[in-house]
Design an enzyme around this catalytic site. Structure first.
Site, PDB file in Angstrom:
ATOM      1  N   GLY A 128       1.361  -0.711  -0.066  1.00 39.93           N
ATOM      2  CA  GLY A 128      -0.184  -0.343  -0.038  1.00 39.93           C
ATOM      3  C   GLY A 128       1.104   1.344   0.263  1.00 39.93           C
ATOM      4  O   GLY A 128      -0.184   2.664   0.006  1.00 39.93           O
ATOM      5  N   TYR A 129       2.292   1.501  -0.163  1.00 39.70           N
ATOM      6  CA  TYR A 129       2.828   2.456   0.042  1.00 39.70           C
ATOM      7  C   TYR A 129       2.873   2.434  -1.221  1.00 39.70           C
ATOM      8  O   TYR A 129       4.153   1.878  -2.412  1.00 39.70           O
ATOM      9  CB  TYR A 129       4.487   2.378   0.446  1.00 39.70           C
ATOM     10  CG  TYR A 129       4.270   2.314   1.826  1.00 39.70           C
ATOM     11  CD1 TYR A 129       3.141   1.847   2.329  1.00 39.70           C
ATOM     12  CD2 TYR A 129       5.098   1.652   2.994  1.00 39.70           C
ATOM     13  CE1 TYR A 129       2.622   1.836   4.389  1.00 39.70           C
ATOM     14  CE2 TYR A 129       5.210   0.958   4.509  1.00 39.70           C
ATOM     15  CZ  TYR A 129       4.492   1.341   5.263  1.00 39.70           C
ATOM     16  OH  TYR A 129       4.220   1.158   6.432  1.00 39.70           O
ATOM     17  N   SER A 130       2.762   4.044  -2.043  1.00 40.92           N
ATOM     18  CA  SER A 130       2.542   4.857  -1.105  1.00 40.92           C
ATOM     19  C   SER A 130       1.260   5.739  -1.864  1.00 40.92           C
ATOM     20  O   SER A 130       0.738   6.531  -2.229  1.00 40.92           O
ATOM     21  CB  SER A 130       4.186   6.463  -0.839  1.00 40.92           C
ATOM     22  OG  SER A 130       3.779   6.888  -2.179  1.00 40.92           O
ATOM     23  N   GLY A 141       2.470   0.279  -3.815  1.00 36.88           N
ATOM     24  CA  GLY A 141       3.167  -0.083  -4.391  1.00 36.88           C
ATOM     25  C   GLY A 141       4.759  -0.151  -5.156  1.00 36.88           C
ATOM     26  O   GLY A 141       5.450  -0.337  -5.504  1.00 36.88           O
ATOM     27  N   GLU A 142       4.597   1.674  -4.691  1.00 39.55           N
ATOM     28  CA  GLU A 142       6.001   2.207  -5.776  1.00 39.55           C
ATOM     29  C   GLU A 142       7.225   2.121  -4.596  1.00 39.55           C
ATOM     30  O   GLU A 142       8.067   2.036  -4.829  1.00 39.55           O
ATOM     31  CB  GLU A 142       5.116   3.732  -5.185  1.00 39.55           C
ATOM     32  CG  GLU A 142       4.654   4.337  -6.654  1.00 39.55           C
ATOM     33  CD  GLU A 142       3.092   4.105  -5.824  1.00 39.55           C
ATOM     34  OE1 GLU A 142       2.620   4.190  -7.109  1.00 39.55           O
ATOM     35  OE2 GLU A 142       2.684   3.491  -4.447  1.00 39.55           O
TER      36      GLU A 142
END
Length: 319
Positions: free
Chosen positions: A52-54, A63-64
């Site tokens: 869930g980031y970001s 997924g970043e």
């Protein structure tokens, strides 16, 4: 660097875990690479992220952070040197959230692809999902462990009751058990953890890897007035929660210890967590090499009985 075992998993990590929540957010790819390089060069070996980031950043889909870590792992060839912890269950979007078995089995494939690896060292339930029986979630993890895609599992943002329920289900069904708990815990946010969670962790030999070890940066001492809140994108949230009489009292005590030890406030706050019972490693994020270097020095800091007493004097008698 001395390492600490996570529960009874056989998996050991450095006493500080690097938070990956800033990667792709307040730290671009080049900065993230530099931070990761500095962390492992300084002896750190544990990196925490989540699918869930970001997602909270406008234009991001989640997924970043995993993607940046995956690129770094591939470019540096460091997969065998580091412990990668990621999480599943946070709401990435309306269709991708929760801890149902089918979703976990699908979500893990995305994390593996983004991280560029065929296994995850520590896979964590990002937050409890009361709509799903705990046994169903653990059944999914059992399958992933059997398939070699996950080594160890952990929980995050669980109550003591739900953690205990999960441990009981693991024992009854022969499923892997949660070896870690990643919950909020720092010098300001203490009561729930110490009163309700710590007894369970110590009784069951489950390791704490607390997040917000620096209270979103507040315990570094950089937020002391309303004007200071403009220094960072996180400042608004810090001001609402921590910039009050209690928070400023804690900072004052930290300042006393920092001056006595000739270290920074951040090092004091992290060292306090590292010396807390049952804590394997606090999680702290950094957006510069200088910050990483400072944070790693906390590992060498041994707080004295006098230091601990100074810090305890800021707490209500009931804690």
């Amino acid at each position: 660097m001395q390492t600490r075992e996570l529960g009874h998993s056989g998996l050991s990590i450095s006493p500080l875990m690097l938070g990956g929540n800033v990667f792709g957010w307040t730290a671009d790819e080049a900065t993230s690479f530099a931070v990761l390089d500095a962390f492992v060069t300084g002896g750190g070996n544990a990196i925490d992220t989540a699918d869930g980031y970001s997602v909270w950043v406008p234009g991001h889909v989640g997924g970043e952070s995993e993607t940046i870590i995956g690129k770094w792992l591939k470019r540096r060839g460091r997969r065998d040197d580091v412990v990668i912890a990621t999480k599943v269950g946070w709401e990435v979007n309306a269709e991708n959230k929760g801890l149902a078995k089918n979703y976990i089995l699908r979500a893990v494939e995305g994390s593996l692809k983004r991280l560029g690896t065929d296994y995850i060292d520590l896979y964590q339930s990002h937050k409890d999902d009361p709509t799903v029986p705990v046994a169903e979630t653990l059944e999914a993890y059992a399958q992933l462990v059997k398939e070699g895609k996950v080594r160890v599992i952990g929980a995050s943002n669980f109550t003591a009751e739900r953690l205990q329920e999960s441990l009981t289900a693991s024992q009854q069904h022969g499923y892997p058990r949660y070896e870690t708990l990643q919950n909020l815990y720092n010098l300001y946010d203490r009561e729930d953890f110490e009163k309700n969670l710590a007894p369970v962790l110590q009784q069951k030999n489950i390791s704490a890897i607390p997040y917000y070890g620096l209270a979103a940066g507040f315990l570094t001492g950089k937020y002391r007035t309303e004007a200071d809140l403009q220094k960072s994108p996180r400042g608004g949230g810090v001001g609402q929660k921590y910039l009050n009489e209690k928070g400023l009292g804690i900072l004052k005590a930290i300042d006393v210890v920092a001056e006595r030890q000739q270290v920074s406030p951040a090092q004091v706050a992290l060292a306090w967590l590292m010396q807390a019972p049952g804590v394997a490693a606090p999680i702290a994020s950094a957006t510069s090499v200088e910050q990483v270097t400072e944070l790693l020095k906390a590992i060498e800091l041994q707080l004295t009985a006098e230091d601990l007493q100074t810090l305890e004097q800021t707490q209500p008698a009931a804690v």
